[in-house]
Design a protein around this motif. Structure first.
Motif, PDB file in Angstrom:
ATOM      1  N   PRO A 108      34.980 -64.357 -30.235  1.00 25.11           N
ATOM      2  CA  PRO A 108      34.339 -65.777 -30.418  1.00 25.11           C
ATOM      3  C   PRO A 108      33.665 -65.737 -31.898  1.00 25.11           C
ATOM      4  O   PRO A 108      33.496 -66.500 -32.586  1.00 25.11           O
ATOM      5  CB  PRO A 108      33.268 -65.712 -29.198  1.00 25.11           C
ATOM      6  N   LEU A 109      32.863 -64.546 -32.216  1.00 19.25           N
ATOM      7  CA  LEU A 109      32.612 -64.458 -33.557  1.00 19.25           C
ATOM      8  C   LEU A 109      33.409 -64.568 -34.642  1.00 19.25           C
ATOM      9  O   LEU A 109      33.074 -65.446 -35.622  1.00 19.25           O
ATOM     10  CB  LEU A 109      31.656 -62.986 -33.718  1.00 19.25           C
ATOM     11  N   ARG A 134      27.790 -70.264 -41.942  1.00 23.18           N
ATOM     12  CA  ARG A 134      26.528 -69.562 -41.306  1.00 23.18           C
ATOM     13  C   ARG A 134      27.311 -68.558 -40.140  1.00 23.18           C
ATOM     14  O   ARG A 134      26.618 -67.468 -40.066  1.00 23.18           O
ATOM     15  CB  ARG A 134      25.862 -70.711 -40.557  1.00 23.18           C
ATOM     16  N   GLY A 135      28.353 -69.023 -39.784  1.00 25.42           N
ATOM     17  CA  GLY A 135      28.994 -67.988 -38.797  1.00 25.42           C
ATOM     18  C   GLY A 135      29.273 -66.618 -39.358  1.00 25.42           C
ATOM     19  O   GLY A 135      29.145 -65.390 -38.789  1.00 25.42           O
ATOM     20  N   SER A 136      29.828 -66.475 -40.768  1.00 32.32           N
ATOM     21  CA  SER A 136      30.160 -65.348 -41.285  1.00 32.32           C
ATOM     22  C   SER A 136      28.952 -64.734 -41.555  1.00 32.32           C
ATOM     23  O   SER A 136      28.953 -63.317 -41.422  1.00 32.32           O
ATOM     24  CB  SER A 136      31.091 -65.795 -42.778  1.00 32.32           C
ATOM     25  N   ALA A 137      27.641 -65.376 -41.925  1.00 34.56           N
ATOM     26  CA  ALA A 137      26.594 -64.555 -42.238  1.00 34.56           C
ATOM     27  C   ALA A 137      26.065 -63.946 -40.827  1.00 34.56           C
ATOM     28  O   ALA A 137      25.565 -62.831 -40.949  1.00 34.56           O
ATOM     29  CB  ALA A 137      25.684 -65.603 -42.914  1.00 34.56           C
ATOM     30  N   GLU A 151      27.887 -61.067 -40.207  1.00 37.25           N
ATOM     31  CA  GLU A 151      27.601 -59.427 -40.985  1.00 37.25           C
ATOM     32  C   GLU A 151      26.099 -59.116 -40.491  1.00 37.25           C
ATOM     33  O   GLU A 151      26.009 -57.776 -40.779  1.00 37.25           O
ATOM     34  CB  GLU A 151      27.553 -60.121 -42.330  1.00 37.25           C
ATOM     35  N   ARG A 152      25.361 -59.868 -40.042  1.00 38.21           N
ATOM     36  CA  ARG A 152      24.024 -59.465 -39.623  1.00 38.21           C
ATOM     37  C   ARG A 152      23.980 -58.460 -38.475  1.00 38.21           C
ATOM     38  O   ARG A 152      23.049 -57.688 -38.281  1.00 38.21           O
ATOM     39  CB  ARG A 152      22.971 -60.604 -39.431  1.00 38.21           C
ATOM     40  N   SER A 153      25.174 -58.560 -37.916  1.00 40.39           N
ATOM     41  CA  SER A 153      25.241 -57.745 -36.587  1.00 40.39           C
ATOM     42  C   SER A 153      26.053 -56.676 -36.876  1.00 40.39           C
ATOM     43  O   SER A 153      27.092 -56.496 -37.146  1.00 40.39           O
ATOM     44  CB  SER A 153      26.063 -58.471 -35.243  1.00 40.39           C
ATOM     45  N   SER A 206      30.168 -56.398 -37.125  1.00 41.20           N
ATOM     46  CA  SER A 206      30.659 -56.077 -38.383  1.00 41.20           C
ATOM     47  C   SER A 206      31.399 -54.960 -38.295  1.00 41.20           C
ATOM     48  O   SER A 206      32.677 -54.722 -38.870  1.00 41.20           O
ATOM     49  CB  SER A 206      29.841 -56.103 -39.329  1.00 41.20           C
ATOM     50  N   HIS A 207      31.141 -53.777 -37.559  1.00 39.37           N
ATOM     51  CA  HIS A 207      31.562 -52.576 -37.330  1.00 39.37           C
ATOM     52  C   HIS A 207      32.874 -52.914 -36.627  1.00 39.37           C
ATOM     53  O   HIS A 207      33.871 -52.241 -37.140  1.00 39.37           O
ATOM     54  CB  HIS A 207      30.944 -51.556 -36.838  1.00 39.37           C
ATOM     55  N   ASP A 208      32.895 -53.645 -35.454  1.00 36.50           N
ATOM     56  CA  ASP A 208      34.080 -53.741 -34.958  1.00 36.50           C
ATOM     57  C   ASP A 208      35.103 -54.664 -35.490  1.00 36.50           C
ATOM     58  O   ASP A 208      36.225 -54.407 -35.387  1.00 36.50           O
ATOM     59  CB  ASP A 208      33.748 -54.560 -33.617  1.00 36.50           C
ATOM     60  N   ARG A 209      34.586 -55.748 -36.218  1.00 39.73           N
ATOM     61  CA  ARG A 209      35.570 -56.284 -37.350  1.00 39.73           C
ATOM     62  C   ARG A 209      36.263 -55.608 -38.279  1.00 39.73           C
ATOM     63  O   ARG A 209      37.448 -55.639 -38.720  1.00 39.73           O
ATOM     64  CB  ARG A 209      34.802 -57.410 -37.867  1.00 39.73           C
ATOM     65  N   ASN A 210      35.755 -54.479 -38.637  1.00 39.73           N
ATOM     66  CA  ASN A 210      36.104 -53.753 -39.600  1.00 39.73           C
ATOM     67  C   ASN A 210      37.316 -52.826 -39.114  1.00 39.73           C
ATOM     68  O   ASN A 210      38.259 -52.480 -39.472  1.00 39.73           O
ATOM     69  CB  ASN A 210      35.140 -52.885 -40.436  1.00 39.73           C
TER      70      ASN A 210
END
Length: 235
Positions: free
Chosen positions: A56-57, A66-69, A72-74, A78-82
């Protein structure tokens, strides 16, 4: 009597070398394909619950800056995305090679799995060039938006790679010819790339004037992509 010791001998071995060892040596890297597939499937199964929460993110980041920001704040998101981006990178060269999405002459003439290794090398070289340009062009001000614009590419890459894998699976199930699959993948990649350019432009424009934003896009996106496209026709 002495001449009996110098009788001509008979060669019992075949004078022509066996082709099988040569073929095996030429294709020694064939194990990379099943290994890559197996590793990819195993990691997907292991991390699937976390990737399902991330989806969903990722979709929110596609439609909102703003969804991208927020992603990144989480730290966990962001770790799971990477992690997902690295995982999808394992299978990317196989798809590019299998359907000749990137098909320069020097790879087309390679035998066995050497072509797959060459495609993987080109992908890594492309990523390395992007990393170098990112650090060379890093500004003194507006570094937060500059970094966000870079990380947004990871998000769009994950979405694009998931779309491409789903497309390949569906088209293979319907036994669509390989050249048609290649055309569909080109279209999806082109559309995704335009979306990446648009979103990076929006983010960089938050702290840069239009001229500076354009120059950053030329250095960070257009230059490495142009090098990749030119290599496909020249090499």
């Amino acid at each position: 009597m002495p001449e009996e010791f110098f009788k001509s001998g008979q060669l019992l071995l075949d004078q022509m070398p066996s082709a099988e060892p040569v073929a095996q040596a030429a294709d020694f890297s064939a194990w990379l394909v099943p290994l890559s597939m197996g590793l990819f499937i195993l990691l997907v199964l292991v991390f699937f619950p976390r990737f399902r929460e991330l989806l969903p993110l990722l979709l929110d980041s596609l439609f909102r800056t703003r969804g991208s920001a927020e992603l990144e704040r989480s730290v966990r998101a962001s770790h799971d995305r990477n992690m997902l981006a690295i995982l999808l990178l394992i299978i990317a060269p196989l798809v590019l090679y299998q359907y000749r999405v990137y098909d320069p002459a020097f790879i087309r003439n390679m035998e066995g799995s050497w072509g797959l290794l060459a495609v993987a090398g080109v992908v890594l070289g492309y990523l390395l060039l992007r990393i170098i340009l990112y650090h060379v062009l890093k500004p003194r001000r507006g570094i937060e938006n500059y970094r966000l614009a870079r990380h947004t590419v990871y998000t769009y890459y994950c979405c694009m790679a998931i779309l491409i894998l789903a497309t390949v699976v569906i088209l293979v199930l319907f036994r669509i010819p390989a050249h048609v699959v290649r055309m569909v993948l080109w279209i999806e990649m082109g559309a995704s790339y335009l979306l990446i350019l648009a979103r990076r432009t929006q983010i960089l424009a938050l702290s840069c004037n239009p001229l500076r934003t354009f120059l950053y896009l030329c250095g960070l996106e257009l230059l490495p992509t142009a090098a990749l496209v030119i290599s496909a026709f020249v090499l």
